[in-house]
Each structure stands twice: as structure tokens, then as C-alpha cells.
Scaffold this motif. Structure first.
Motif, PDB file in Angstrom:
ATOM      1  N   ALA A 294      13.923 -20.877   6.717  1.00  0.00           N
ATOM      2  CA  ALA A 294      15.328 -20.954   7.122  1.00  0.00           C
ATOM      3  C   ALA A 294      16.144 -19.810   6.548  1.00  0.00           C
ATOM      4  O   ALA A 294      17.148 -19.389   7.134  1.00  0.00           O
ATOM      5  CB  ALA A 294      15.918 -22.295   6.693  1.00  0.00           C
ATOM      6  N   ALA A 295      15.729 -19.292   5.392  1.00  0.00           N
ATOM      7  CA  ALA A 295      16.447 -18.173   4.772  1.00  0.00           C
ATOM      8  C   ALA A 295      16.170 -16.855   5.483  1.00  0.00           C
ATOM      9  O   ALA A 295      16.995 -15.940   5.424  1.00  0.00           O
ATOM     10  CB  ALA A 295      16.054 -18.053   3.302  1.00  0.00           C
ATOM     11  N   THR A 296      15.025 -16.753   6.132  1.00  0.00           N
ATOM     12  CA  THR A 296      14.628 -15.470   6.720  1.00  0.00           C
ATOM     13  C   THR A 296      14.706 -15.423   8.238  1.00  0.00           C
ATOM     14  O   THR A 296      14.496 -14.360   8.816  1.00  0.00           O
ATOM     15  CB  THR A 296      13.184 -15.129   6.305  1.00  0.00           C
ATOM     16  OG1 THR A 296      12.308 -16.192   6.697  1.00  0.00           O
ATOM     17  CG2 THR A 296      13.074 -14.934   4.796  1.00  0.00           C
ATOM     18  N   SER A 297      15.031 -16.558   8.875  1.00  0.00           N
ATOM     19  CA  SER A 297      14.982 -16.572  10.342  1.00  0.00           C
ATOM     20  C   SER A 297      16.051 -17.481  10.932  1.00  0.00           C
ATOM     21  O   SER A 297      16.123 -18.667  10.616  1.00  0.00           O
ATOM     22  CB  SER A 297      13.592 -17.039  10.803  1.00  0.00           C
ATOM     23  OG  SER A 297      13.583 -17.319  12.181  1.00  0.00           O
ATOM     24  N   ARG A 298      16.846 -16.906  11.834  1.00  0.00           N
ATOM     25  CA  ARG A 298      17.824 -17.718  12.562  1.00  0.00           C
ATOM     26  C   ARG A 298      17.124 -18.701  13.490  1.00  0.00           C
ATOM     27  O   ARG A 298      17.588 -19.826  13.688  1.00  0.00           O
ATOM     28  CB  ARG A 298      18.762 -16.811  13.362  1.00  0.00           C
ATOM     29  CG  ARG A 298      19.796 -16.080  12.513  1.00  0.00           C
ATOM     30  CD  ARG A 298      20.662 -15.157  13.343  1.00  0.00           C
ATOM     31  NE  ARG A 298      19.906 -13.994  13.793  1.00  0.00           N
ATOM     32  CZ  ARG A 298      20.392 -13.041  14.587  1.00  0.00           C
ATOM     33  NH1 ARG A 298      21.627 -13.152  15.046  1.00  0.00           N
ATOM     34  NH2 ARG A 298      19.661 -12.007  14.930  1.00  0.00           N
ATOM     35  N   ASN A 299      16.000 -18.283  14.060  1.00  0.00           N
ATOM     36  CA  ASN A 299      15.260 -19.182  14.936  1.00  0.00           C
ATOM     37  C   ASN A 299      14.725 -20.382  14.152  1.00  0.00           C
ATOM     38  O   ASN A 299      14.710 -21.512  14.657  1.00  0.00           O
ATOM     39  CB  ASN A 299      14.094 -18.446  15.595  1.00  0.00           C
ATOM     40  CG  ASN A 299      13.340 -19.324  16.572  1.00  0.00           C
ATOM     41  OD1 ASN A 299      13.905 -19.851  17.530  1.00  0.00           O
ATOM     42  ND2 ASN A 299      12.049 -19.519  16.327  1.00  0.00           N
ATOM     43  N   ALA A 300      14.304 -20.154  12.909  1.00  0.00           N
ATOM     44  CA  ALA A 300      13.837 -21.262  12.080  1.00  0.00           C
ATOM     45  C   ALA A 300      14.964 -22.260  11.844  1.00  0.00           C
ATOM     46  O   ALA A 300      14.733 -23.479  11.824  1.00  0.00           O
ATOM     47  CB  ALA A 300      13.304 -20.733  10.751  1.00  0.00           C
ATOM     48  N   ARG A 301      16.181 -21.776  11.685  1.00  0.00           N
ATOM     49  CA  ARG A 301      17.313 -22.687  11.512  1.00  0.00           C
ATOM     50  C   ARG A 301      17.565 -23.498  12.781  1.00  0.00           C
ATOM     51  O   ARG A 301      17.857 -24.699  12.718  1.00  0.00           O
ATOM     52  CB  ARG A 301      18.570 -21.910  11.136  1.00  0.00           C
ATOM     53  CG  ARG A 301      18.496 -21.297   9.770  1.00  0.00           C
ATOM     54  CD  ARG A 301      19.817 -20.684   9.362  1.00  0.00           C
ATOM     55  NE  ARG A 301      19.702 -20.060   8.060  1.00  0.00           N
ATOM     56  CZ  ARG A 301      20.714 -19.509   7.407  1.00  0.00           C
ATOM     57  NH1 ARG A 301      21.921 -19.496   7.945  1.00  0.00           N
ATOM     58  NH2 ARG A 301      20.517 -18.973   6.215  1.00  0.00           N
ATOM     59  N   ARG A 302      17.446 -22.842  13.917  1.00  0.00           N
ATOM     60  CA  ARG A 302      17.606 -23.580  15.173  1.00  0.00           C
ATOM     61  C   ARG A 302      16.527 -24.654  15.293  1.00  0.00           C
ATOM     62  O   ARG A 302      16.797 -25.779  15.727  1.00  0.00           O
ATOM     63  CB  ARG A 302      17.562 -22.616  16.357  1.00  0.00           C
ATOM     64  CG  ARG A 302      18.812 -21.760  16.511  1.00  0.00           C
ATOM     65  CD  ARG A 302      18.815 -21.005  17.825  1.00  0.00           C
ATOM     66  NE  ARG A 302      17.815 -19.931  17.838  1.00  0.00           N
ATOM     67  CZ  ARG A 302      18.059 -18.677  17.471  1.00  0.00           C
ATOM     68  NH1 ARG A 302      19.265 -18.347  17.022  1.00  0.00           N
ATOM     69  NH2 ARG A 302      17.128 -17.759  17.531  1.00  0.00           N
TER      70      ARG A 302
END
Length: 619
Positions: free
Chosen positions: A573-581
Motif C-alpha cells: 500500500a505504501a508503494t502502489s496506488r493500485n494496491a490501495r485500490r
């Protein structure tokens, strides 16, 4: 300084404080800045905050008499949370009572990887300065290069002078589509974030390079909130019932977070203001306390969190000491006791992408269980209690130097300790080992009864049989004798400890049974069982199966230990906006299973209390 204050000197720490007569030793310890282990939150029920009074000791309280035993009391031992001080005194605090750097904490396994869509990114720009022919406003000029971005008034106030001082050259720092800074020179290579696992017991952090996704430094320590109780309910009650309690709990964890960020930056040799983002994953209560959100509803049915979505907050809200316009991201939650750490675990393991039935089990004070089957995610939490952390176990302790961590019963009792030191107690992994070994040797029956030496099977070695003793009128097994230990007495496993282990194990087993029942599956249908969490990383699979903590009806080859998935998910989540989505999608899609509302739970729990029979072990 009041003239009627009394002096308390602590050894071996060499610290002296003054307190009012009648103050509790817990207050004096806190004033000295010594972090003592209070698993029960200072309620006088666990007996883990032992101290020894040098010289005259006060009359023991009822709790101390019940927990410490006559020999310990005569030796001047008392409980810091129960004992009061009325005169100048010297106090010895044994290492087993102190939370410190020797605690064994599972950190990162290098799960971060390079991503193309970091939440924070930099771009070096060179722009032509304004002229009579091109009088485009400064920010519009930047948008020509950077695209459709926005910014805030605070940066606009300083942007004109910075652009002109640097000849309209420099590095834009962008968070999503928002310009948060314009830095002198080319600083594209200096862009960092920190990911945190905010656990009930431990804090673990990783400094991440947002340019290449790599890890730069790691840090870990005990969550200082353990001084207010070893479980989430204790902290919920403290926040609810104590004036200023919520603010105090938040500041406790934030102080540790700030210190860890400073430590990480120093390790990596970077300036803290080159850290632009901090990501947090923890259970719902830990995340609520971190954000200073009232956790009271989590302590009563129907256990409703304030919100499901992840939170994006200015770093200044927490005074984190990173870039002044940085941000903090707290992962979304699934339900009351299924929080961002579980979402992070699903994210890190790609659990919801597996076409086969797969189970994720995070074993700890709060056991989280997630089943993925045919596109359906079921997630639940069970209150296993702190037995796996050594609390409520007579000679239990957390995984620190001197803790017995591995036990084998062969021709004799064999054990290993953390750091190779003389044993002073046993931690959770050893608790599972010794229970499994006692079951295999027929010294503990499936209902949990410990046999005495006369009733032990004839094939048990005499050296092992001789460890079956009676202490304080209760059956016990001596893992280490008084001659072997670093304390004044043996390290024992009591009959009541077996009961605590049964209760903790039954909670996990019943939770697994419920989610499988709701999906119409049997244990044998699972293709993989993923065991997450710091504790799970240290247990022996065959022993965990023998005593029923992990399903014994499937082959050991289908059980995988996946480490600290809460931290791994926070890193993604810290390294990827897609992971946050993806995290937000997971939180919305997962079905929160409330075990207390399931009609089958009490039946499953009652059955799970029993250890597997020897015939079941080989199924």
C-alpha cells in the motif's frame, strides 16, 4: 520537591525517583521510565510484573499471595501493579518483567517490489522563465510540464520565490495529482515512505525507497500500549473509562512511531524530510487508537467500527517528523475485529486470486481467519487471548532472551532457549511443543488432564516420568529443573496452563470450523493453509497439528508459513496506488463473520476444547 516524598531506587537500572507515600510501585516504575510487562493491564491477575523488594517488603495483597507463592513472598517478591511504597526503598526488577530490545519480533521478509504507480513521485523539471511574450502564471507554467495537477495555498505562498531562486529548475514532489513541494536541484532519487505494522503487542516498520521499491532499513519494538493491557478490550475500556485515556493511548503509540522513523532515517543515512508518506496496518482497535477515533463501540455488541474506508491524513495530524506536507495512510477495515492487518494479509498473499479453497490464519491474541472459496471471502476474528504470548501461563513469557522456545521429549527432556541463556520461562512456541509432546507420550489426555508419575504409560522414559510433579497442590510438568534455570526454581507447566492453551486453541479451531461450515467445505477440501503473523513463524507445524491449533486432517505439505503479512500488505500500500485500490475493494467485498452471532459457534467451541485423539493425528 515535597519533603514527605519517599525515594525508590531501581536495580539493575540504577535509576532513582521520588513519589508520594502510598503510591503504587507501578507509578514509580513509570516515573523512572522503565517499561514493565503488564499483560493484564495492571489488574493483578497475571503475575508477570514481578519485582523484588530489597529489605523490608510491604504486607502482600490477596492477589500477590495467590499468584506468587510462599517462597517468593518470603524472598521479598511482589507485583508492581499491586505493591505500594511507604518508605525509602530499593527494588530489583528482573529481566523477565521488563519489556526491552531482547524481545524477538518478526519483521519484514522483503516483500516490497518496484511499482509503476507510487502514491508519491518526483519529477525534475526545467521551465523557461516568464517573459513579456509569455506571462503565464507560475503554477500554470508548471502544469504545462506536469499535467493537470493541483496544489494548496501554503505551497503557492512560497512557490514564486523558489522558482526564481532556482532559475525555474527543480524537483516537483507529487502526491497522486497534488503538488506538495518544489525542491532545489534534482532530488528524484530521494523519495521514501515508511510502512508500519501496528500490532497489539509489537510495532514493526520498514523504510522503503519509492523509486525502486526496495527496503532501506527496518525497526521494531514493543507496543508501549501493552502497559495498559495485553488485549484490545483492556485498551478499549481504558480509552472509554479513563479521562484523557484515548489521547494517552494515541500518544503512547505515536511517540514510539516517531522514534522508529528517526531510527530508520538514521540507519539509511537520509534526512527525515525525504520521507513523504507513512502507511499503517493494524487491527480495527489499534487503528482507531492511532487515529484517536473513539473505540468504545468496538467494545460492545454489535462491535461496529467508525468507518470501513482507509484514511488519508496529513502527517502534521500525527507530528510524525517527516516532510511537513507528507501524509499518513491507514488501511481500510472489514469489521469490528477484522481490521487493516487482515486486509493487508489478503493483499499480500493474493488470497482472493486463488482458484482453489485457501485459508489464511493469523495466530495471535486476536486470531484472524479468512477463507477464500469460489470468489467469496469470509473473514472472522476470534479472541484467542494472550496465552500464545506467554500471558496467563504460570511460567510463560514473551519471546525474550532466556525463554524456552523449543521442547522435545525423547529419552530425556531437551529444550532450546532464545540466546542460549539459562531458562527463565517459556514462550508460546515452547508451550505448543510441550503440549504436543505430552500428548504423544500419553502424559496429557485429549480432555486436557495431566497424569501424575504413577499413572504415566509404562513406555515413558524414567527421566521424563520424573518431571511429573505436584507444586502448590497442582499437577505440573517440570520443563527445566531448579538446577538448570536462571531463576530461583524450576520452569513448570501446570494443569491450569493446559486449560489456558485449550481455550486459546479452541477459539482458533472453532473459528476455522465456522467459516468452513458456512462455505460447505471440509478441512480436507483446503488446498492451502497460510499461517501468518510473528508467532506463527516460530511454531513447529507437526506440533501445532498434534495439539489441534492447525488442522490435523490435511497433509503438512499444504501448510505454509507466510510471515508478517500485515507488514507486507502495508508495504504494498505504501508503494502502489493500485494496491490501495485493491485494499479498498477487498474491505468492501469481504464478508464479516461475527462468531458471537453464529448459532453453531458454542457447539464448535465446546468440541474444539478437546485435543485430537492419537488416531485423529494420523488421519
Amino acid at each position: 520537591m515535597s519533603s514527605n516524598e519517599v525515594s525508590v531506587k531501581f536495580q539493575p537500572q540504577g535509576k532513582t525517583v521520588r513519589v508520594a507515600p502510598g503510591a503504587t510501585m507501578r507509578e514509580a516504575v513509570a516515573r523512572a521510565g522503565i517499561l514493565i510487562d503488564y499483560p493484564c493491564g495492571g489488574q493483578g491477575t497475571c503475575g508477570k510484573c514481578r519485582i523484588r523488594m530489597v529489605g523490608a517488603a510491604p504486607t502482600p495483597t490477596e492477589a500477590e499471595s495467590g499468584l506468587l507463592g510462599a517462597d517468593a513472598l518470603r524472598n521479598g517478591e511482589r507485583l508492581a501493579c499491586r505493591c505500594s511504597v511507604d518508605q525509602d526503598t530499593t527494588v530489583e526488577i528482573p529481566g523477565t518483567s521488563v519489556l526491552g530490545a531482547s524481545y524477538q519480533i518478526l519483521g519484514s521478509r522483503g516483500n516490497a517490489s518496484k511499482t509503476a504507480d507510487p502514491p508519491i513521485w518526483k519529477q525534475y523539471v526545467e521551465m523557461p522563465p516568464p517573459t513579456r511574450e509569455d506571462d503565464t502564471p507560475d503554477f500554470e507554467r508548471m502544469k504545462r510540464v506536469l499535467g493537470d495537477i493541483r496544489t494548496d495555498t501554503a505551497l503557492l505562498r512560497v512557490l514564486p520565490s523558489r522558482l526564481r531562486a532556482n532559475g525555474f529548475k527543480g524537483t516537483a514532489v507529487i502526491s497522486d495529482d497534488r503538488l506538495i513541494d518544489f525542491e532545489e536541484g534534482n532530488t528524484e532519487a530521494e523519495c521514501y515512505a515508511v510502512a508500519f505494522d501496528i500490532g497489539t503487542t509489537t510495532l514493526v516498520a520498514v523504510l522503503l525507497d519509492l523509486v525502486n521499491g526496495g527496503e532501506c532499513a527496518t525497526a521494531s519494538r514493543i507496543n508501549p500500549q501493552t502497559g495498559y493491557g495485553d488485549d484490545v478490550l483492556s485498551r478499549i475500556l481504558y480509552a472509554r473509562d479513563t479521562e484523557g485515556g484515548l489521547e494517552r493511548l494515541q500518544e503512547e503509540v505515536l511517540t514510539a512511531v516517531r522514534e522508529m522513523i528517526t531510527e530508520l532515517a538514521a540507519q539509511a543515512g537520509i534526512a527525515p524530510d525525504r520521507i513523504y508518506e507513512v502507511t499503517f496496518a493494524g487491527n480495527t482497535t489499534m487503528q482507531s487508537l492511532l487515529a484517536r477515533i473513539d473505540p468504545s463501540p468496538l467494545g460492545e455488541s454489535p462491535f461496529v467500527p467508525a468507518c470501513r474506508e482507509g484514511l488519508v491524513l496529513p502527517s502534521d495530524d500525527f507530528n510524525l517528523g517527516i516532510h511537513p506536507r507528507g501524509q499518513a495512510y491507514i488501511l481500510p477495515v472489514i469489521g469490528g475485529f477484522v481490521g487493516g492487518d487482515t486486509v493487508a494479509g489478503i493483499l499480500a498473499t493474493a488470497l482472493d486470486d486463488d482458484p482453489n479453497p485457501v485459508l489464511l490464519v493469523d495466530i495471535g491474541t486476536n486470531g484472524e481467519i479468512v477463507l477464500h472459496h469460489e470468489g467469496r471471502l469470509q473473514a472472522t476474528s476470534c479472541a484467542a487471548g494472550p496465552a500464545f504470548e506467554g500471558a496467563r501461563i504460570a511460567h510463560g513469557m514473551r519471546a525474550a532472551v532466556g525463554a524456552i522456545e523449543k521442547v522435545r521429549l525423547n529419552a530425556a527432556v531437551e529444550y532450546d532457549t532464545i540466546g542460549g541463556a539459562r531458562p527463565v520461562g517459556l514462550c508460546g512456541s515452547a508451550l505448543i511443543d510441550v503440549a504436543a509432546e505430552l500428548l504423544r507420550n500419553g502424559l496429557v489426555l485429549s480432555q486436557g488432564m495431566m497424569l501424575d508419575a504413577d499413572s504415566a504409560p509404562g513406555n515413558v522414559a524414567e527421566s521424563v516420568r520424573g518431571r511429573l510433579v505436584v507444586s502448590d497442590d497442582e499437577p505440573a510438568f517440570a520443563i527445566a529443573t531448579a538446577e538448570e534455570t536462571g531463576i530461583q526454581g524450576p520452569v513448570l507447566l501446570f494443569q491450569r496452563d493446559i486449560r489456558e492453551l485449550q481455550l486459546a486453541t479452541a477459539a482458533i479451531k472453532a473459528g476455522i470450523a465456522i467459516v468452513l461450515r458456512r462455505a460447505g467445505l471440509q478441512v480436507q477440501d483446503l488446498k492451502r493453509v497460510l499461517v501468518a503473523g510473528a508467532f506463527g513463524n516460530y511454531i513447529r507445524c507437526n506440533n501445532a497439528q498434534r495439539m489441534g491449533l492447525l488442522p490435523h486432517a490435511i497433509d503438512e505439505s499444504r501448510i505454509f508459513f507466510v510471515g508478517n503479512t500485515s507488514l507486507a500488505g502495508a508495504q504494498f500500500a505504501a508503494t502502489s496506488r493500485n494496491a490501495r485500490r485493491r485494499a479498498e475493494e477487498i474491505a468492501r467485498a469481504a464478508e464479516h463473520v461475527d462468531l458471537s452471532q453464529d448459532v453453531h459457534f458454542h457447539m464448535e467451541f465446546s468440541e474444539a476444547i478437546f485435543f485430537p485423539e492419537p488416531t485423529e493425528e494420523s488421519e
